[in-house]
Design an enzyme around this catalytic site. Structure first.
Site, PDB file in Angstrom:
ATOM      1  N   LYS A  42      40.213  33.209  39.570  1.00  0.00           N
ATOM      2  CA  LYS A  42      39.220  33.852  38.717  1.00  0.00           C
ATOM      3  C   LYS A  42      38.048  32.880  38.552  1.00  0.00           C
ATOM      4  O   LYS A  42      38.167  31.853  37.873  1.00  0.00           O
ATOM      5  CB  LYS A  42      39.849  34.216  37.374  1.00  0.00           C
ATOM      6  CG  LYS A  42      40.895  35.309  37.499  1.00  0.00           C
ATOM      7  CD  LYS A  42      40.241  36.610  37.936  1.00  0.00           C
ATOM      8  CE  LYS A  42      41.183  37.521  38.672  1.00  0.00           C
ATOM      9  NZ  LYS A  42      40.525  38.704  39.217  1.00  0.00           N
ATOM     10  N   LYS A  46      43.025  49.971  43.222  1.00  0.00           N
ATOM     11  CA  LYS A  46      43.742  49.957  41.948  1.00  0.00           C
ATOM     12  C   LYS A  46      44.075  51.412  41.615  1.00  0.00           C
ATOM     13  O   LYS A  46      43.176  52.262  41.552  1.00  0.00           O
ATOM     14  CB  LYS A  46      42.872  49.337  40.849  1.00  0.00           C
ATOM     15  CG  LYS A  46      42.638  47.841  41.016  1.00  0.00           C
ATOM     16  CD  LYS A  46      41.833  47.287  39.858  1.00  0.00           C
ATOM     17  CE  LYS A  46      41.980  45.788  39.724  1.00  0.00           C
ATOM     18  NZ  LYS A  46      41.224  44.999  40.697  1.00  0.00           N
TER      19      LYS A  46
HETATM   20 MG    MG Z   1      39.221  41.782  41.820  1.00  0.00          MG
END
Ligand code: MG
Length: 367
Positions: free
Chosen positions: A165, A265
């Site tokens: 991240k 997703k």
């Molecule tokens: Mg991502």
């Protein structure tokens, strides 16, 4: 078969690491997850789960999922849950947008279909590729040394693919990518996911500063056009995630050659029915995929596993086992990671049995 009742449960999912941090200072410590039970007149009940990554990641939030399901529910009582195309059209006619609210219902109906057919969902989605499939581990944003330490720890647990991240100050992100690169070994894969956090000048500084490293760049900027401008000015393999929320943006990215990998997703697309459509199109286009969701527990992980396991191995870049990130188990029978890999259940449907003592009483019931 007819839907007779839809029950909505709320469950908190704390994290083993205590928190999950990504671009822009965004952070979650306890995930607010929603489980839906779809009961039928055939005596079968299917389950689905939706868990947004907090309220500021995608246009989705936990209370919104429950409100959306409450809005949709009355339109679905009496419908056949196993006619999934018709069911999805009905949901789209009743409520424009809000794919994440539809996702848990769609997954629950796939669970019913699998139970009725006595087949695992992976088989119904096209069949199983190999004994298991590869996972990545997301590395919460932290200091460069702390992130390198985490990668070394998760590597020791068997993971070989890591998603850092980043998406904060370029000079710190460059250090993060370099620190982690030093603890990787041959065959490992590294993704730097900025989660829309860089402006284009910042993204350019990062990709230039790490041009000697073998690292994938994921969703550097907010808009598709910004991402495309970075794609055109770097030779790192390039991943789009937040920008790919349906068929049209996928077709555009494919036409522009703007993505080597896209992230599917399930709840971003509206459930397994629509995620499968995008998955199959990516297979036809030769675009590799990370198959996952925004977040979730055992039921989400089971749904991910069925979609991932039924995706051709060479096109499955990675997948994820969210149930290993959280401290609460909400269902028995969910897939469990082994050496950085996962496999879908061979039981009918999702192959999970919710722990009703953990879910508690439904917060809303539609009948
Ligand atoms: Mg991502």
């Amino acid at each position: 078969m007819r839907i007779t009742r839809i029950s909505i449960y709320q469950v908190d999912l704390p994290l083993h690491e205590g928190g999950y941090n990504w671009s822009g200072g965004k952070s979650v410590s306890v995930f607010d997850s929603t489980v839906v039970g779809v009961e039928t007149d055939a005596g079968l009940t299917g389950y689905g789960e939706v868990c947004p990554l907090g309220p500021a990641y995608l246009p989705a939030y936990a209370a919104g999922a429950r409100a959306g399901i409450l809005e949709l529910g009355p339109h679905l009582i009496g419908c056949d849950p196993i006619q999934l195309g018709a069911l999805n059209r009905r949901m789209d006619a009743a409520l424009k947008g809000h794919p994440y609210a539809k996702s848990a219902i769609d997954v629950a109906c796939w669970d019913v279909l699998g139970q009725a057919a006595r087949m695992p969902i992976a088989e119904l989605l096209g069949g199983r590729y190999g004994a298991d499939f590869v996972l990545y581990r997301a590395i919460s944003q932290d200091s460069p040394d702390a992130m390198a330490q985490r990668v070394a720890e998760y590597r020791a647990e068997g993971y070989r693919r890591f998603q850092l991240k980043v998406g904060s100050k370029p000079e710190v992100d460059i250090k993060r990518i370099r620190a982690v690169s030093e603890v990787l070994k041959e065959g490992d894969l590294l993704v730097a996911d900025a989660n829309t956090g860089w402006l284009t000048h910042e993204a350019l500084r990062v990709v230039r500063a790490v041009s000697d490293l073998d690292v994938y760049i994921e969703q550097p900027c907010l808009s598709y056009e910004e991402c495309r401008s970075i794609r055109e000015r770097t030779n790192h393999p390039f991943i789009l995630d937040e920008s790919i929320d349906g068929i049209e943006p996928l077709l555009r990215a494919a036409a522009d050659r703007c993505a080597d990998v896209v992230n599917i997703k399930i709840s971003k697309l509206g459930g397994l029915t629509k995620a499968r459509q995008v998955r199959d199109l990516c297979v036809s286009l030769g675009i590799a995929m990370t198959i996952e969701d925004s977040w979730g527990g055992d039921i989400t992980t089971a749904a991910i596993a069925h979609l991932a396991h039924s995706t051709p191995t060479e096109l499955l870049f990675t997948s994820t086992d969210f149930n290993s990130y959280v401290t609460v188990s909400i269902a028995e029978g969910a897939p469990q990671r082994q050496e950085g890999r996962l496999s879908a259940s061979r039981e009918p449907g999702l192959g999970v049995t919710p722990r009703m003592d953990v879910l508690g009483d439904p917060v809303m019931v539609i009948e």
